[in-house]
Design an enzyme around this catalytic site. Structure first.
Site, PDB file in Angstrom:
ATOM      1  CB  CYS A  43      -0.926  -0.022   1.210  1.00 47.54           C
ATOM      2  SG  CYS A  43      -1.974   1.423   1.287  1.00 47.54           S
ATOM      3  CB  CYS A  48      -3.246   2.759  -1.347  1.00 48.93           C
ATOM      4  SG  CYS A  48      -3.261   1.130  -0.637  1.00 48.93           S
ATOM      5  CE  LYS A  51      -4.877   4.270  -5.754  1.00 53.77           C
ATOM      6  NZ  LYS A  51      -5.495   2.993  -5.647  1.00 53.77           N
ATOM      7  CE1 TYR A 179     -11.236  -1.480  -5.958  1.00 53.70           C
ATOM      8  CE2 TYR A 179     -11.495  -3.733  -6.729  1.00 53.70           C
ATOM      9  CZ  TYR A 179     -11.870  -2.710  -5.879  1.00 53.70           C
ATOM     10  OH  TYR A 179     -12.853  -2.908  -4.963  1.00 53.70           O
ATOM     11  CD  GLU A 183      -7.207   2.475  -8.475  1.00 50.43           C
ATOM     12  OE1 GLU A 183      -8.098   2.586  -7.622  1.00 50.43           O
ATOM     13  OE2 GLU A 183      -6.058   2.094  -8.182  1.00 50.43           O
ATOM     14  CG  HIS A 438     -28.854  23.748  -2.886  1.00 43.37           C
ATOM     15  ND1 HIS A 438     -29.009  22.906  -3.968  1.00 43.37           N
ATOM     16  CD2 HIS A 438     -28.982  25.014  -3.366  1.00 43.37           C
ATOM     17  CE1 HIS A 438     -29.224  23.634  -5.047  1.00 43.37           C
ATOM     18  NE2 HIS A 438     -29.220  24.913  -4.711  1.00 43.37           N
ATOM     19  CD  GLU A 443     -28.581  19.684  -3.575  1.00 43.40           C
ATOM     20  OE1 GLU A 443     -29.621  20.075  -3.035  1.00 43.40           O
ATOM     21  OE2 GLU A 443     -27.751  20.464  -4.108  1.00 43.40           O
TER      22      GLU A 443
HETATM   23  P1  FAD Z   1       1.417  -6.106   1.911  1.00 41.27           P
HETATM   24  O1  FAD Z   1       1.119  -4.683   2.126  1.00 41.27           O
HETATM   25  O2  FAD Z   1       1.609  -6.575   0.521  1.00 41.27           O
HETATM   26  O3  FAD Z   1       2.709  -6.464   2.785  1.00 41.27           O
HETATM   27  C1  FAD Z   1       3.341  -7.692   2.711  1.00 41.27           C
HETATM   28  C2  FAD Z   1       4.823  -7.478   2.966  1.00 41.27           C
HETATM   29  O4  FAD Z   1       5.438  -8.726   3.259  1.00 41.27           O
HETATM   30  C3  FAD Z   1       5.568  -6.908   1.769  1.00 41.27           C
HETATM   31  O5  FAD Z   1       6.194  -5.698   2.124  1.00 41.27           O
HETATM   32  C4  FAD Z   1       6.595  -7.985   1.407  1.00 41.27           C
HETATM   33  O6  FAD Z   1       7.833  -7.444   0.962  1.00 41.27           O
HETATM   34  C5  FAD Z   1       6.752  -8.698   2.744  1.00 41.27           C
HETATM   35  N1  FAD Z   1       7.183 -10.107   2.654  1.00 41.27           N
HETATM   36  C6  FAD Z   1       6.645 -11.085   1.882  1.00 41.27           C
HETATM   37  N2  FAD Z   1       7.244 -12.262   2.154  1.00 41.27           N
HETATM   38  C7  FAD Z   1       8.175 -12.024   3.112  1.00 41.27           C
HETATM   39  C8  FAD Z   1       9.119 -12.848   3.815  1.00 41.27           C
HETATM   40  N3  FAD Z   1       9.186 -14.171   3.611  1.00 41.27           N
HETATM   41  N4  FAD Z   1       9.930 -12.263   4.733  1.00 41.27           N
HETATM   42  C9  FAD Z   1       9.869 -10.922   4.972  1.00 41.27           C
HETATM   43  N5  FAD Z   1       8.994 -10.107   4.336  1.00 41.27           N
HETATM   44  C10 FAD Z   1       8.160 -10.653   3.431  1.00 41.27           C
HETATM   45  N6  FAD Z   1      -6.059  -1.057  -1.218  1.00 41.27           N
HETATM   46  C11 FAD Z   1      -6.887  -0.081  -0.779  1.00 41.27           C
HETATM   47  O7  FAD Z   1      -7.562  -0.277   0.243  1.00 41.27           O
HETATM   48  N7  FAD Z   1      -6.995   1.114  -1.431  1.00 41.27           N
HETATM   49  C12 FAD Z   1      -6.269   1.389  -2.538  1.00 41.27           C
HETATM   50  O8  FAD Z   1      -6.393   2.483  -3.109  1.00 41.27           O
HETATM   51  C13 FAD Z   1      -5.386   0.393  -3.029  1.00 41.27           C
HETATM   52  N8  FAD Z   1      -4.631   0.630  -4.116  1.00 41.27           N
HETATM   53  C14 FAD Z   1      -3.757  -0.338  -4.549  1.00 41.27           C
HETATM   54  C15 FAD Z   1      -3.013  -0.069  -5.687  1.00 41.27           C
HETATM   55  C16 FAD Z   1      -2.145  -1.027  -6.166  1.00 41.27           C
HETATM   56  C17 FAD Z   1      -1.319  -0.727  -7.393  1.00 41.27           C
HETATM   57  C18 FAD Z   1      -2.012  -2.275  -5.501  1.00 41.27           C
HETATM   58  C19 FAD Z   1      -1.057  -3.322  -6.002  1.00 41.27           C
HETATM   59  C20 FAD Z   1      -2.759  -2.555  -4.364  1.00 41.27           C
HETATM   60  C21 FAD Z   1      -3.649  -1.583  -3.881  1.00 41.27           C
HETATM   61  N9  FAD Z   1      -4.446  -1.814  -2.765  1.00 41.27           N
HETATM   62  C22 FAD Z   1      -5.311  -0.844  -2.325  1.00 41.27           C
HETATM   63  C23 FAD Z   1      -4.375  -3.100  -2.033  1.00 41.27           C
HETATM   64  C24 FAD Z   1      -3.486  -2.967  -0.797  1.00 41.27           C
HETATM   65  O9  FAD Z   1      -2.226  -2.472  -1.175  1.00 41.27           O
HETATM   66  C25 FAD Z   1      -3.332  -4.317  -0.102  1.00 41.27           C
HETATM   67  O10 FAD Z   1      -4.606  -4.849   0.167  1.00 41.27           O
HETATM   68  C26 FAD Z   1      -2.558  -4.204   1.208  1.00 41.27           C
HETATM   69  O11 FAD Z   1      -1.283  -3.651   1.009  1.00 41.27           O
HETATM   70  C27 FAD Z   1      -2.427  -5.580   1.868  1.00 41.27           C
HETATM   71  O12 FAD Z   1      -1.639  -5.503   3.034  1.00 41.27           O
HETATM   72  P2  FAD Z   1      -0.867  -6.788   3.573  1.00 41.27           P
HETATM   73  O13 FAD Z   1      -0.286  -6.396   4.887  1.00 41.27           O
HETATM   74  O14 FAD Z   1      -1.740  -7.965   3.504  1.00 41.27           O
HETATM   75  O15 FAD Z   1       0.291  -7.051   2.517  1.00 41.27           O
HETATM   76  P1  NDP Z   2      -8.801  -7.154 -10.205  1.00 45.40           P
HETATM   77  O1  NDP Z   2      -9.204  -8.462  -9.674  1.00 45.40           O
HETATM   78  O2  NDP Z   2      -9.480  -5.937  -9.737  1.00 45.40           O
HETATM   79  O3  NDP Z   2      -8.921  -7.175 -11.783  1.00 45.40           O
HETATM   80  C1  NDP Z   2      -8.255  -8.131 -12.541  1.00 45.40           C
HETATM   81  C2  NDP Z   2      -8.676  -7.957 -13.995  1.00 45.40           C
HETATM   82  O4  NDP Z   2      -7.875  -8.764 -14.828  1.00 45.40           O
HETATM   83  C3  NDP Z   2     -10.113  -8.369 -14.223  1.00 45.40           C
HETATM   84  O5  NDP Z   2     -10.672  -7.501 -15.167  1.00 45.40           O
HETATM   85  C4  NDP Z   2      -9.960  -9.782 -14.764  1.00 45.40           C
HETATM   86  O6  NDP Z   2     -11.002 -10.163 -15.610  1.00 45.40           O
HETATM   87  C5  NDP Z   2      -8.700  -9.653 -15.578  1.00 45.40           C
HETATM   88  N1  NDP Z   2      -7.982 -10.901 -15.726  1.00 45.40           N
HETATM   89  C6  NDP Z   2      -7.732 -11.836 -14.775  1.00 45.40           C
HETATM   90  N2  NDP Z   2      -6.995 -12.841 -15.269  1.00 45.40           N
HETATM   91  C7  NDP Z   2      -6.773 -12.548 -16.572  1.00 45.40           C
HETATM   92  C8  NDP Z   2      -6.082 -13.208 -17.608  1.00 45.40           C
HETATM   93  N3  NDP Z   2      -5.467 -14.370 -17.400  1.00 45.40           N
HETATM   94  N4  NDP Z   2      -6.066 -12.636 -18.826  1.00 45.40           N
HETATM   95  C9  NDP Z   2      -6.674 -11.456 -19.044  1.00 45.40           C
HETATM   96  N5  NDP Z   2      -7.354 -10.780 -18.093  1.00 45.40           N
HETATM   97  C10 NDP Z   2      -7.401 -11.328 -16.880  1.00 45.40           C
HETATM   98  O7  NDP Z   2      -7.221  -7.094  -9.969  1.00 45.40           O
HETATM   99  P2  NDP Z   2      -6.176  -5.910 -10.063  1.00 45.40           P
HETATM  100  O8  NDP Z   2      -4.926  -6.544 -10.544  1.00 45.40           O
HETATM  101  O9  NDP Z   2      -6.734  -4.756 -10.797  1.00 45.40           O
HETATM  102  O10 NDP Z   2      -6.007  -5.511  -8.534  1.00 45.40           O
HETATM  103  C11 NDP Z   2      -5.743  -6.520  -7.556  1.00 45.40           C
HETATM  104  C12 NDP Z   2      -6.458  -6.240  -6.282  1.00 45.40           C
HETATM  105  O11 NDP Z   2      -5.805  -5.179  -5.583  1.00 45.40           O
HETATM  106  C13 NDP Z   2      -7.902  -5.744  -6.434  1.00 45.40           C
HETATM  107  O12 NDP Z   2      -8.791  -6.785  -6.614  1.00 45.40           O
HETATM  108  C14 NDP Z   2      -8.116  -5.021  -5.129  1.00 45.40           C
HETATM  109  O13 NDP Z   2      -8.453  -5.945  -4.131  1.00 45.40           O
HETATM  110  C15 NDP Z   2      -6.743  -4.428  -4.847  1.00 45.40           C
HETATM  111  N6  NDP Z   2      -6.705  -3.033  -5.301  1.00 45.40           N
HETATM  112  C16 NDP Z   2      -7.527  -2.122  -4.712  1.00 45.40           C
HETATM  113  C17 NDP Z   2      -7.559  -0.827  -5.140  1.00 45.40           C
HETATM  114  C18 NDP Z   2      -8.477   0.149  -4.486  1.00 45.40           C
HETATM  115  O14 NDP Z   2      -8.978  -0.135  -3.416  1.00 45.40           O
HETATM  116  N7  NDP Z   2      -8.722   1.307  -5.098  1.00 45.40           N
HETATM  117  C19 NDP Z   2      -6.707  -0.356  -6.219  1.00 45.40           C
HETATM  118  C20 NDP Z   2      -5.868  -1.397  -6.768  1.00 45.40           C
HETATM  119  C21 NDP Z   2      -5.878  -2.672  -6.314  1.00 45.40           C
HETATM  120  P3  NDP Z   2     -12.366 -10.826 -15.070  1.00 45.40           P
HETATM  121  O15 NDP Z   2     -13.111  -9.745 -14.376  1.00 45.40           O
HETATM  122  O16 NDP Z   2     -13.021 -11.285 -16.312  1.00 45.40           O
HETATM  123  O17 NDP Z   2     -11.973 -11.936 -14.151  1.00 45.40           O
END
Ligand code: FAD
Ligand code: NDP
Length: 461
Positions: A43, A48, A51, A179, A183, A438, A443
């Site tokens: 994140c 997050c 982004k 997502y 985005e 308003h 609203e």
């Molecule tokens: P993570 O935050 O992924 O943390 C896991 C950590 O474990 C990592 O830092 C990794 O390096 C470490 N790790 C893994 N294996 C090991 C190991 N063996 N030893 C030591 N360290 C290790 N969520 C939202 O709510 N709002 C958003 O706007 C949003 N935007 C996103 C945009 C993108 C591009 C992406 C990819 C995700 C987004 N998410 C968003 C999802 C959100 O980032 C995740 O749901 C969240 O970070 C999950 O937290 P976590 O603690 O489970 O894992």
């Molecule tokens: P999503 O699950 O949101 O979307 C994945 C997309 O890829 C879907 O449209 C899916 O299609 C498509 N897809 C899956 N497999 C294939 C394939 N083999 N070939 C072609 N298309 C495929 O995943 P994201 O990667 O966008 O994000 C991962 C997760 O991270 C989200 O689900 C969300 O939980 C979290 N996230 C949250 C954000 C937020 O809160 N604003 C922002 C970014 C990430 P289909 O629908 O047909 O399965």
């Protein structure tokens, strides 16, 4: 258990792990947390936060365009990618150090290392040494999917790389309709790139309300993003700086970057889960846990994306907190996974909480829909063609608001507040009794009087 080095060993310094480590330490536990990459996790470092910062950069373009109608003449603006990336990196480094120091201030020890299970109670650190723990929390998060091993897959970037591109792609092809795809399509389009989204299904944002899907797609297309559905990328070729995506439709698109945003998978391999005896959930590939995030091995818990429940930061944080309270705070806490608000930070934004119309109609016999689609007041002078969608899904029998779906400016901010009402089980009558504020777009949520559709399922004969 005697002779342990720590009461809790946390694997992963992301949203869930950090919260769990801090709260467990505040309950008096001896805590060690290992992070192999950068504290803050997905994140903060590559999700997050960066982004959202890039999204702000992309919105400036629209603000500049809107300004003319209000009398502003703005000389042709230029944008510098390198400045955006450098400033974003500075802010992320600042947050990373705050995350580390907050964990340390709580009394937990941070180790910058990869941790691997040696046995169910012992972790080996990549920096050397073993740690014996009474409890272990797995909070290793998830990683981007690459999909099938198609030719040229090595030329594709994911959300891991997109934050560090040396140059802004003038043309980018993004595969995915969820997502991250929407985005980043919006971010790049806002920054002036030529964007093509390739999605395999019939419309983007599967699982969201149908009206939301239709509205977002048409608004993104209006903003100049090309969305090609019913199609996949089958092969990628690179010649010099040009990357060409060959599509299943037999056409091809030349670009500067091809990005895949096709979902994420839980990080469950490469750290000895098998030695710990931890079982996976066959339904989703994440670590199998109960309502208290406990795995099949009683002293090992897992929270956040690695469990593949709802992959959102606030969810991982809640799960980490609940775990720490349950195990070290003498207070068993379950996380309520219902009515979780979520937003897609696309342009326009999507905010949603509760049930979609389709879900409500499947679960309730009488569903009323209140829907409006309008140009916000600002558009009358800015000339911006963007339209706002607001939709309430109501249980016609009890009058309860089951779902709220918004597409338009600040949809995420509005949805956070509406989510409180939904959680409190507010009724449509409560919304009606609330005085409008308003002039706002919001609203509309308290002034929609007549259902735009009413669905009553007849009892089976
Ligand atoms: P993570 O935050 O992924 O943390 C896991 C950590 O474990 C990592 O830092 C990794 O390096 C470490 N790790 C893994 N294996 C090991 C190991 N063996 N030893 C030591 N360290 C290790 N969520 C939202 O709510 N709002 C958003 O706007 C949003 N935007 C996103 C945009 C993108 C591009 C992406 C990819 C995700 C987004 N998410 C968003 C999802 C959100 O980032 C995740 O749901 C969240 O970070 C999950 O937290 P976590 O603690 O489970 O894992
Ligand atoms: P999503 O699950 O949101 O979307 C994945 C997309 O890829 C879907 O449209 C899916 O299609 C498509 N897809 C899956 N497999 C294939 C394939 N083999 N070939 C072609 N298309 C495929 O995943 P994201 O990667 O966008 O994000 C991962 C997760 O991270 C989200 O689900 C969300 O939980 C979290 N996230 C949250 C954000 C937020 O809160 N604003 C922002 C970014 C990430 P289909 O629908 O047909 O399965």
């Amino acid at each position: 258990m005697a002779d342990t080095d720590v009461d809790l060993f946390v694997i992963g310094g992301g949203s869930g792990g950090v919260r769990a480590a801090r709260i467990a330490a505040s309950h008096g536990a001896r805590v060690m947390i290992a992070e192999e990459y950068r504290m803050g996790g997905t994140c903060v470092i590559r999700g997050c936060v960066p982004k959202k910062l890039m999204m702000y950069a992309s919105h400036v373009h629209e603000e500049i365009k809107d300004a003319a109608g209000f009398g502003w003449t703005i000389p042709e603006a230029t944008f510098d990618w390198a400045t955006l990336i450098a400033n974003k990196d500075k802010e992320i480094a600042r947050l990373e150090s705050i995350y580390t120091s907050n964990v340390e201030k709580s009394g937990a020890q941070v180790v910058k290392a990869r941790a691997v299970f040696e046995d169910p109670h012992t972790l080996r650190l990549s920096t050397g040494g073993m740690v014996k723990a009474k409890y272990v929390l797995i909070a290793t998060g998830g990683t981007p999917n690459h999909g099938a091993a198609i030719p040229g897959i090595e030329h594709v970037i994911s959300s891991n790389e997109v934050f560090h591109l040396k140059r802004q792609p003038r043309r980018i092809v993004i595969q995915g309709g969820g997502y991250i795809a929407l985005e980043f399509a919006s971010i790049f389009a806002g920054l002036g790139s030529d964007v093509t989204v390739i999605y395999r299904g019939d419309n983007v944002l599967r699982g969201f309300d149908e009206d939301v899907r239709t509205h977002v797609r048409s608004e993104m297309e209006k903003a100049g993003i090309t969305i090609i559905t019913g199609c996949t990328v089958e092969k990628i070729e690179r010649r010099g700086d040009v990357v060409t995506a060959h599509l299943s439709s037999r056409s091809s698109i030349a670009a500067d970057e091809v990005m895949f945003a096709i979902g994420r998978h839980p990080s469950v391999t490469g750290f000895g889960l098998e030695k710990a005896g931890v079982a996976l959930n066959p339904m989703n590939g994440g670590i199998a846990v109960d309502d208290y995030s406990q795995t099949n091995v009683p002293h090992i818990y897992a929270v956040g994306d690695v469990t593949h429940r709802l992959n959102l930061t606030p969810v991982a944080i809640r799960e980490g907190h609940a775990f720490a309270d349950t195990v070290f705070g003498n207070r068993r806490v379950k996380v309520d996974h219902t009515d979780i608000p979520t937003a897609v930070f696309s342009l326009p934004q999507v905010g949603t909480v509760g049930l979609t119309e389709a879900e409500a109609r499947a679960q309730f016999t009488h569903v009323d829909i209140y829907k409006t689609d309008f140009r916000p007041i600002k558009a009358t002078m800015s000339g911006n063609p963007g339209r706002v969608l607001m939709k309430l899904v109501v249980d016609g029998a009890t009058d309860r608001i089951l779902g709220c779906h918004i597409v338009g400016p600040d949809a995420a901010e509005l949805t956070q507040v509406v989510a409180i009402a939904v959680k409190l089980k507010a009724t449509k009558a409560d919304f009606d009794a609330t005085m409008a504020l308003h002039p706002t777009s919001a609203e509309e949520l308290v002034t929609m009087r007549t259902p735009t559709a009413r669905h009553v399922r007849q009892a089976a004969e």
